[in-house]
Scaffold this active site. Structure first.
Site, PDB file in Angstrom:
ATOM      1  N   GLY A  78      21.729  48.253 -18.990  1.00 46.86           N
ATOM      2  CA  GLY A  78      21.777  46.587 -19.207  1.00 46.86           C
ATOM      3  C   GLY A  78      20.752  46.353 -20.394  1.00 46.86           C
ATOM      4  O   GLY A  78      19.811  47.226 -20.503  1.00 46.86           O
ATOM      5  N   ARG A 142      27.788  51.333 -19.785  1.00 49.56           N
ATOM      6  CA  ARG A 142      27.179  52.122 -18.674  1.00 49.56           C
ATOM      7  C   ARG A 142      28.042  53.225 -18.333  1.00 49.56           C
ATOM      8  O   ARG A 142      28.139  53.473 -17.008  1.00 49.56           O
ATOM      9  CB  ARG A 142      27.560  51.018 -17.413  1.00 49.56           C
ATOM     10  CG  ARG A 142      26.458  49.909 -17.412  1.00 49.56           C
ATOM     11  CD  ARG A 142      26.445  49.097 -16.097  1.00 49.56           C
ATOM     12  NE  ARG A 142      25.423  47.955 -16.147  1.00 49.56           N
ATOM     13  CZ  ARG A 142      23.959  48.103 -16.055  1.00 49.56           C
ATOM     14  NH1 ARG A 142      23.399  49.072 -15.798  1.00 49.56           N
ATOM     15  NH2 ARG A 142      23.534  47.044 -16.248  1.00 49.56           N
ATOM     16  N   ASP A 173      18.933  55.852 -13.813  1.00 50.87           N
ATOM     17  CA  ASP A 173      19.889  56.669 -13.990  1.00 50.87           C
ATOM     18  C   ASP A 173      20.249  57.301 -15.307  1.00 50.87           C
ATOM     19  O   ASP A 173      20.415  58.466 -15.258  1.00 50.87           O
ATOM     20  CB  ASP A 173      21.265  55.845 -13.516  1.00 50.87           C
ATOM     21  CG  ASP A 173      21.159  55.474 -12.137  1.00 50.87           C
ATOM     22  OD1 ASP A 173      20.644  56.305 -11.223  1.00 50.87           O
ATOM     23  OD2 ASP A 173      21.420  54.108 -11.519  1.00 50.87           O
ATOM     24  N   LYS A 199      13.507  51.909 -20.261  1.00 53.66           N
ATOM     25  CA  LYS A 199      14.221  50.651 -20.493  1.00 53.66           C
ATOM     26  C   LYS A 199      14.727  50.259 -19.155  1.00 53.66           C
ATOM     27  O   LYS A 199      15.071  50.891 -18.487  1.00 53.66           O
ATOM     28  CB  LYS A 199      15.127  50.795 -21.416  1.00 53.66           C
ATOM     29  CG  LYS A 199      15.954  49.457 -21.525  1.00 53.66           C
ATOM     30  CD  LYS A 199      17.570  49.506 -21.263  1.00 53.66           C
ATOM     31  CE  LYS A 199      17.856  49.736 -19.819  1.00 53.66           C
ATOM     32  NZ  LYS A 199      19.240  49.808 -19.564  1.00 53.66           N
ATOM     33  N   THR A 200      14.288  48.863 -18.863  1.00 51.08           N
ATOM     34  CA  THR A 200      14.922  48.051 -17.761  1.00 51.08           C
ATOM     35  C   THR A 200      14.090  46.785 -17.361  1.00 51.08           C
ATOM     36  O   THR A 200      12.835  47.135 -17.480  1.00 51.08           O
ATOM     37  CB  THR A 200      15.473  48.830 -16.517  1.00 51.08           C
ATOM     38  OG1 THR A 200      15.959  47.921 -15.742  1.00 51.08           O
ATOM     39  CG2 THR A 200      14.113  49.496 -15.783  1.00 51.08           C
ATOM     40  N   ASP A 202      13.978  45.379 -15.038  1.00 55.35           N
ATOM     41  CA  ASP A 202      13.839  45.349 -13.515  1.00 55.35           C
ATOM     42  C   ASP A 202      12.333  45.908 -13.075  1.00 55.35           C
ATOM     43  O   ASP A 202      11.976  45.327 -11.927  1.00 55.35           O
ATOM     44  CB  ASP A 202      15.004  46.040 -12.994  1.00 55.35           C
ATOM     45  CG  ASP A 202      16.172  45.894 -13.009  1.00 55.35           C
ATOM     46  OD1 ASP A 202      16.573  44.853 -13.679  1.00 55.35           O
ATOM     47  OD2 ASP A 202      17.410  46.126 -12.502  1.00 55.35           O
ATOM     48  N   LYS A 239      12.595  15.664  -5.024  1.00 54.13           N
ATOM     49  CA  LYS A 239      13.891  15.406  -3.958  1.00 54.13           C
ATOM     50  C   LYS A 239      14.666  16.538  -3.811  1.00 54.13           C
ATOM     51  O   LYS A 239      15.485  16.315  -3.216  1.00 54.13           O
ATOM     52  CB  LYS A 239      14.659  14.050  -4.608  1.00 54.13           C
ATOM     53  CG  LYS A 239      15.422  14.537  -5.858  1.00 54.13           C
ATOM     54  CD  LYS A 239      16.191  13.057  -6.231  1.00 54.13           C
ATOM     55  CE  LYS A 239      17.032  13.359  -7.588  1.00 54.13           C
ATOM     56  NZ  LYS A 239      17.915  12.175  -8.030  1.00 54.13           N
TER      57      LYS A 239
HETATM   58  P1  FBP Z   1      19.633  48.278 -16.150  1.00 55.30           P
HETATM   59  O1  FBP Z   1      19.101  49.122 -14.893  1.00 55.30           O
HETATM   60  O2  FBP Z   1      20.582  49.155 -16.926  1.00 55.30           O
HETATM   61  O3  FBP Z   1      18.474  48.053 -17.061  1.00 55.30           O
HETATM   62  O4  FBP Z   1      20.026  47.044 -15.869  1.00 55.30           O
HETATM   63  C1  FBP Z   1      19.521  46.182 -15.067  1.00 55.30           C
HETATM   64  C2  FBP Z   1      20.157  44.968 -14.675  1.00 55.30           C
HETATM   65  O5  FBP Z   1      19.655  43.885 -15.594  1.00 55.30           O
HETATM   66  C3  FBP Z   1      20.078  44.298 -13.407  1.00 55.30           C
HETATM   67  O6  FBP Z   1      18.883  43.666 -13.200  1.00 55.30           O
HETATM   68  C4  FBP Z   1      21.396  43.761 -12.973  1.00 55.30           C
HETATM   69  O7  FBP Z   1      21.703  43.635 -11.772  1.00 55.30           O
HETATM   70  C5  FBP Z   1      22.210  44.566 -13.637  1.00 55.30           C
HETATM   71  O8  FBP Z   1      21.558  44.893 -14.920  1.00 55.30           O
HETATM   72  C6  FBP Z   1      23.582  43.591 -14.247  1.00 55.30           C
HETATM   73  O9  FBP Z   1      24.496  44.497 -14.835  1.00 55.30           O
HETATM   74  P2  FBP Z   1      25.517  43.950 -15.889  1.00 55.30           P
HETATM   75  O10 FBP Z   1      24.878  43.964 -17.224  1.00 55.30           O
HETATM   76  O11 FBP Z   1      26.365  45.155 -15.895  1.00 55.30           O
HETATM   77  O12 FBP Z   1      26.085  42.775 -15.358  1.00 55.30           O
END
Ligand code: FBP
Length: 550
Positions: A78, A142, A173, A199-200, A202, A239
């Site tokens: 991602g 991916r 991964d 990187k991520t 998350d 609301k």
């Molecule tokens: P990475 O772990 O590869 O950085 O991706 C994380 C992420 O952004 C998650 O937060 C999310 O669930 C997923 O990618 C979404 O995947 P896609 O980009 O394939 O829709």
């Protein structure tokens, strides 16, 4: 290229580097390492790259006339803000080592490496992408890099391009696979080095040596700006309840960080739900309780943050998902049968194939959500939680609960709800100053590791709450972060995912405050990322890191 005035100005930004990387740093070896768990198994699987020492760079006077190095770079998984700066850091780093060094970018992620699709990244291309968001300079993908034929195909192109090394920019991964690749090449004595970069958005690729994954800072700043705007709207109109799902796959780091920045009324932390073994109705009752109490106080509005991975942490849902994973695993007979069924028959068919308890859960949730749980897994076998509308599942169930409470006189208002999902909005934002500097430094350190002949290392930059000058750059053997986990039915060596630590300072602080935030309206409106201005506005990093390092 058409660019905005901001981007034009931003292109001039020179990312900060720690002192140790200005010029060519001196490599210092630290202690030998071992994996976080399962030492014997990991050692056996990585005979060439296990147990290497930690390394760091110190200000030094290493001779400048080093041999040119040719590096291949891949963006994997991602998007995360700052990827382009990692690449520009590598580029500047290898040119600093020797101006004749070359950088090649493989297109569309690991697939580009296997299919030999690449471009040479020249100074002109790099300059167009400095300090910009996105991964579009070479694209990402991916595809899993885990089979020997792929490694051999990669070696062919590496030989053609005279590459000394590959830098793989990815999450847990992808970095696990990078380490397997490093081991394979080392075993073959191919001379190819492999370095990873964390990187991520998350935030779940972190440990003692990797303080943060890049992109987390910028993405959470973007989401917090949006949450703040919604809070202000909610507090103005009074609301609506806004149920906001936040990206972050498994871990709730993004939700926690955004909560610390904005102080919403409800924030669910998946790790806590799992620890307390809460059921779906426990979670619904908790939310409905806060909504009802606020209504009693005259506040029929509020904001709730929901981590996207929540469903996988509710024990009954986790069991259901695990059974679905087995039933629908790619290439199995049951998966083929399932795919041949009419969509309208799928839920009842699945319910008959799984355990009675899981079937009960599957049939109790709205069919739209049940179908989303059965969508294709990602290439790593993970449920694509970003496709599951958890915020709507909870919204519908909370709505029902409040109706029940109303009939018992326990809820005195009407429940108006708005749904949001923030994920893609933040993944390609222009990197904050922190991420611009951090990513550039990660790339620069990667080039220094390559030039020192290292392989099987992840580029690491520590001391991140100090000014960039004082950051500690170096490398961590990737095997150090590994343990054995079950993947697709087999035990595999993988980098241990960092979930929210329920004993850690960020969660503890949040826990001490959430009662107050639930009933009082203590919203914070952080506003947009600032790139120019006072350092305490523009350069500060996350609340999570601040609390962790206090
Ligand atoms: P990475 O772990 O590869 O950085 O991706 C994380 C992420 O952004 C998650 O937060 C999310 O669930 C997923 O990618 C979404 O995947 P896609 O980009 O394939 O829709």
């Amino acid at each position: 290229m058409n660019i905005s005035a901001l981007q034009k100005e931003r292109a001039k930004y020179q990312p900060k580097l720690p002192k140790s990387l200005k010029g060519i740093g001196k490599l210092v070896e630290g202690e030998k390492t071992q994996s976080v768990a399962d030492q014997d198994e990991i050692k056996k699987l990585f005979p060439n790259t296990y147990g290497m020492p930690l390394v760091s760079f110190e200000e030094g006077t290493v001779a400048a006339n080093r041999a040119p190095i040719n590096v291949g770079v891949i963006l994997s998984g991602g998007q995360a803000p700052g990827g382009h700066n990692v690449i520009s850091g590598i580029f500047d780093g290898i040119k600093n080592i020797n101006p004749k060094s070359r950088l090649y970018g493989f297109l569309g992620g690991p697939e580009g490496l296997i299919e030999h699709k690449y471009i040479e990244l020249t100074a002109e291309i790099i300059d167009d992408y400095r300090n910009t968001g996105g991964f579009d300079i070479i694209g990402s993908g991916r595809t899993k890099l885990e089979e020997e034929w792929q490694f051999d195909k990669a070696l062919e192109i590496a030989k053609d391009l005279d590459l000394t090394s590959l830098v793989i920019i990815g999450g847990d991964d992808s970095n696990t696979n990078a380490c397997v690749l490093a081991e394979y090449y080392a075993g073959k004595k191919s001379g190819m080095q492999v370095i990873g970069c964390p990187k991520t958005i998350d935030g779940d690729l972190k440990n003692e040596m990797i303080e943060a994954s890049f992109g987390f800072d910028t993405a959470t700043k973007v989401y917090s700006e949006l949450i703040g705007n919604i809070q202000r709207d909610s507090n103005s109109a009074k609301k609506y309840w806004h149920f906001i799902k936040l990206m972050g796959r498994s871990a709730s780091h993004i939700g926690l960080e955004c909560a610390l920045k904005t102080q919403p009324n409800i924030t669910l932390i998946s790790e806590e739900v799992e620890k307390k073994k809460q059921t779906l109705s426990d979670v619904v009752n908790y939310m409905a309780g806060i909504i009802a109490k606020r209504a009693e106080n005259g506040d029929s509005f509020g904001v709730a943050l929901i981590p996207e991975g929540l469903v996988e942490f509710i024990p009954e849902m986790k069991k259901l998902i695990a059974e679905l994973n087995d039933l629908l695993a790619e290439g199995t007979k049951t998966e083929r049968e399932f795919k041949h069924l009419k969509k309208s028959h799928r839920i009842t068919w699945v319910a008959e194939m799984i355990s009675p308890e899981s079937a009960k859960v599957l049939l109790s949730i709205p069919s739209r959500i049940a179908s989303q749980l059965m969508l294709d897994r990602d290439p790593h076998g993970n449920v694509q939680v970003s496709l599951i509308e958890t915020e709507k599942l909870l919204g519908e169930m909370v709505g029902k609960k409040l109706e029940e409470m109303k009939s018992e006189g326990k809820y005195v208002s009407n429940f108006g709800i708005q749904y949001h999902f923030f994920g893609y909005e933040g993944r390609c934002a222009a990197p904050s100053n922190f991420d611009a500097d951090y990513c550039y430094t990660l790339g620069f350190a990667a080039s220094a590791l390559v030039s020192e002949g290292k392989t099987g290392y992840m580029s690491s930059v520590r001391n991140l709450t100090a000014p960039a000058d004082e950051w500690i750059a170096g490398g961590v053997p990737t095997t150090m972060m590994m343990n054995m986990e079950k993947r697709h039915g087999h035990m595999k060596p993988v980098i241990q995912k960092a979930l929210v630590d329920l004993e850690g300072a960020p969660y503890k602080y949040f826990k001490s405050k959430r009662g107050e935030w639930a009933y009082n309206t203590n919203f914070i409106y952080p506003g947009p990322i600032q790139y120019f201005g006072p350092s305490d506005v523009c350069d500060v990093t996350t609340e999570t890191l601040k609390l962790e390092q206090e």
